[in-house]
Design an enzyme around this catalytic site. Structure first.
Site, PDB file in Angstrom:
ATOM      1  CE1 TYR A   1     -17.015  28.634 -24.702  1.00  0.00           C
ATOM      2  CE2 TYR A   1     -15.121  27.908 -25.991  1.00  0.00           C
ATOM      3  CZ  TYR A   1     -15.909  27.817 -24.863  1.00  0.00           C
ATOM      4  OH  TYR A   1     -15.583  26.915 -23.883  1.00  0.00           O
TER       5      TYR A   1
ATOM      6  CD  GLU B   1     -16.962  28.110 -20.979  1.00  0.00           C
ATOM      7  OE1 GLU B   1     -17.663  28.252 -19.959  1.00  0.00           O
ATOM      8  OE2 GLU B   1     -17.096  27.160 -21.775  1.00  0.00           O
TER       9      GLU B   1
END
Ligand code: GDP
Ligand code: MN
Length: 396
Positions: free
Chosen positions: A118, A206
């Protein structure tokens, strides 16, 4: 302004960030053509069909599927395009899918295991600096990671004067447990990602997951990109990326009329000048036992035309049971606003919910008299509490 995954990936790619490649398709035929094109360019035999909507969690909702041949590409694309996709991030009725991204399969087997990470870039409002937030736990909800294994989330703050420095990029790659080619690839990935974030005036990048492929490439498999609206004047080319189908129709309409409007769940419509007063008014409504149906800042010029536009927007929401108009007459005189309310009310003709008007400031007394003498079904108030009590009485 929020972007679709494929648009976000285009921006990343233009800054040298490696991405999972793909083409967007509006129907099954276009999806097959896109798949053929990708096979010619990348050699991939498998493809992932990904719903393009402004919501995450698409995989969980059945909006991301693997196709192992062209027949499956056609079937899956046909099935996803046009569906109402429900994910943990959409409302209960879901979002209509108008297009899919046909992407190369990048989870192919090879010399090493694939691994998902991530990585996001965002502003830390506490320190006033951009930061890179990253984790070894890619592919899952970052909120869940934050709750259950917060020690697996790392942050790297960036000094705006220097931008991301080589040692910071190396620290990220190290903390993610990478070595060799993948380590080098990750330093390049985060460096280009950070540059892209700054240069595109984004407020959020993101990337979940960032993938380490089985041959040690690092790439963005997903991309959630938000561009700061206030920067759009210097990114004219981004204006075309806005997809109004993804936004609340009523908010788009209000925006076109120059009203700052946010649709909410409650039953009391609010018409207020100034964002701070609008927030206080929402608190007041809650205290009176109601729930605000919207946030609405009509701005400085609360004339008849604007008040009427605001009435029309508020009344589009069938849940509205009362309207509270709370205007402070500083620059604009209260009697002018009162006349605006009366004119707009008469012009509309068919308002069948009670209206409470609180006007305070310059000429408030004249305004109150205008409202009281108008003969319209409008209650006036001068004090905050008095307005709250009147809202309470009409809701009872
Ligand atoms: P999200 O569910 O909206 O976050 O959509 P993502 O773009 O993150 O995709 C969801 C999941 O699909 C990813 O976490 C991957 O596990 C999977 N996925 C994405 N691309 C591929 C691919 O090329 N091959 C395979 N096998 N799975 C993929
Ligand atoms: Mn994702």
């Amino acid at each position: 302004m929020n972007l679709h995954e494929y648009q976000g990936k285009d921006i990343l790619s233009s800054f040298g960030v490696r991405i999972q490649r793909g083409y967007v398709a509006k129907n099954a035929n276009e999806a097959v053509a896109a798949a053929k094109q990708l096979t010619a360019e990348t050699g991939t035999g498998w493809h992932v069909i990904k719903a393009q909507v402004h919501a995450g969690g698409r995989g969980k909702g059945g909006g991301v599927k693997l196709a192992k041949n062209l027949k499956e590409v056609e079937e899956i694309a046909g099935q996803i395009i046009g569906m109402q996709l429900i994910t943990p991030q959409t409302s209960a009725e879901g979002k209509k899918v108008h297009q899919v991204l046909v992407a190369e399969d990048v989870y192919y087997p090879g010399a090493s295991e694939t691994k998902e990470f991530y990585v996001s870039v965002l502003l830390n409002r506490g320190t006033g600096r951009n930061m890179i937030m990253y984790s070894t736990e890619g592919g899952m909800d970052i909120e869940t990671v934050a709750e259950e294994t917060p020690h697996l989330i790392f942050t790297e703050e960036i000094d705006p004067a220097t931008g991301i420095l080589p040692f910071q990029a190396r620290r990220i790659a190290f903390n993610l447990g990478l070595e060799g080619t993948a380590f080098k690839e990750m330093t390049k990935f985060v460096t280009n990602l950070y540059t892209a974030y700054v240069k595109s005036d984004a407020s959020l990048f993101e990337i979940n997951p960032v993938l380490k492929t089985s041959d040690d490439k690092i790439m963005a498999v997903d991309a959630k990109v938000t561009i700061d609206d206030n920067s759009l004047f210097r990114h004219k080319d981004y204006l075309d990326l806005r997809d109004l189908r993804e936004e609340s129709a009523i908010e788009v309409e209000a925006g076109a009329l120059g009203l700052n409007y946010v649709d909410l769940e409650g039953n009391v419509g609010c018409m207020v000048n100034g964002a701070g007063l609008a927030m206080a008014t929402m608190d007041l409504i809650k205290q009176a036992g109601g729930e605000p149906a919207n946030f609405l800042d009509v701005g400085g010029t609360a004339d008849a035309a604007r008040v009427e536009a605001a009435f029309r927007i508020i009344l589009k929401d069938p849940a509205v049971k009362a309207i509270l108009i709370n205007i402070f007459g500083g620059i604009v005189r209260c009697d002018r606003v009162a006349q605006g309310v009366i004119d707009a009310y008469k012009n509309m003709g068919n308002i069948d919910v009670p209206i409470i008007v609180r006007l305070q400031g310059t000429n408030a007394d004249i305004a109150k008299k205008l409202i009281d003498d108008s003969g319209l079904d409008v209650m006036s108030a001068t004090e905050f509490q008095e307005a709250a009590d009147k809202v309470q009485s009409v809701l009872a």
